[in-house]
Design an enzyme around this catalytic site. Structure first.
Site, mmCIF file in Angstrom:
data_model
loop_
_atom_site.group_PDB
_atom_site.id
_atom_site.type_symbol
_atom_site.label_atom_id
_atom_site.label_comp_id
_atom_site.label_asym_id
_atom_site.label_seq_id
_atom_site.Cartn_x
_atom_site.Cartn_y
_atom_site.Cartn_z
ATOM 1 N N ALA A 22 44.645 31.857 56.432
ATOM 2 C CA ALA A 22 45.610 32.223 57.223
ATOM 3 C C ALA A 22 45.616 33.838 56.739
ATOM 4 O O ALA A 22 45.892 34.694 57.915
ATOM 5 C CB ALA A 22 47.018 31.822 57.129
ATOM 6 N N GLY A 25 42.785 35.506 58.364
ATOM 7 C CA GLY A 25 42.607 34.736 59.605
ATOM 8 C C GLY A 25 43.680 36.165 59.990
ATOM 9 O O GLY A 25 43.599 36.468 61.252
ATOM 10 N N ASP A 26 44.676 36.688 59.316
ATOM 11 C CA ASP A 26 45.240 37.742 59.992
ATOM 12 C C ASP A 26 45.279 38.874 60.494
ATOM 13 O O ASP A 26 45.322 39.230 60.964
ATOM 14 C CB ASP A 26 47.113 37.885 58.518
ATOM 15 C CG ASP A 26 47.888 38.009 58.729
ATOM 16 O OD1 ASP A 26 48.417 38.561 60.775
ATOM 17 O OD2 ASP A 26 47.759 39.283 58.735
ATOM 18 N N ALA A 27 44.390 39.170 59.202
ATOM 19 C CA ALA A 27 43.790 40.725 59.036
ATOM 20 C C ALA A 27 42.987 40.915 59.740
ATOM 21 O O ALA A 27 42.595 41.899 61.017
ATOM 22 C CB ALA A 27 42.973 41.293 57.520
ATOM 23 N N GLU A 30 44.333 41.077 62.983
ATOM 24 C CA GLU A 30 44.937 42.111 63.241
ATOM 25 C C GLU A 30 43.609 43.190 63.714
ATOM 26 O O GLU A 30 43.846 44.306 64.472
ATOM 27 C CB GLU A 30 45.894 42.863 62.227
ATOM 28 C CG GLU A 30 46.346 43.690 63.044
ATOM 29 C CD GLU A 30 47.416 44.660 61.926
ATOM 30 O OE1 GLU A 30 47.794 45.633 61.907
ATOM 31 O OE2 GLU A 30 48.225 43.075 61.480
#
Length: 134
Positions: A22, A25-27, A30
């Site tokens: 996660a 994956g957040d990066a 974004e």
């Protein structure tokens, strides 16, 4: 190592922590949001930043995830559920616990796909999420 074109095997990814997936994956998500915004004409820095914040917030991610659920493969659903069921110690004030868990699952899925080099699949899912968004 080429960090833009990865191809990790499923065994290695299965051993990775859900919150690690996660985090990455957040990066990935974004960067995709920022690229999408730039390509759709929101060019002033303050407008870009404000719009990006709206898309990366857990409530918006959870809402956009609803578009993807029926399209996920069995393996993708498993990874999403792994991320969703991870147990973060805190969650943001602007989101419910359920929204945050769904957003974490989405981010884990994006991290997992990125680490496998599944950029075409990432693009397909992202385009589906962003259909009708302006």
């Amino acid at each position: 190592m080429d960090y833009f074109h990865l191809a990790q095997d499923a065994q290695a990814l299965h051993k990775m922590s859900n919150l690690g997936l996660a985090y990455l994956g957040d990066a990935v998500y974004e960067v995709m949001v920022r690229s999408w915004l730039c390509l759709h004409g929101k060019l002033t820095p303050s407008r870009l930043h404000k719009a990006a914040l709206a898309y990366v917030a857990a409530p918006r991610q959870a809402a956009l995830m609803e578009k993807l659920s029926p399209l996920l493969t069995e393996a993708e659903t498993t990874v999403f559920k792994r991320g969703r069921n991870a147990n973060p110690h805190t969650y943001p004030k602007g989101a419910t616990r359920q929204e945050y868990q769904i957003a974490t699952g989405l981010e884990a899925l994006f991290g997992w796909l990125y680490l496998q080099g599944e950029t075409e699949r990432l693009n397909t899912l992202f385009e589906t999420m962003m259909e009708g968004e302006v």
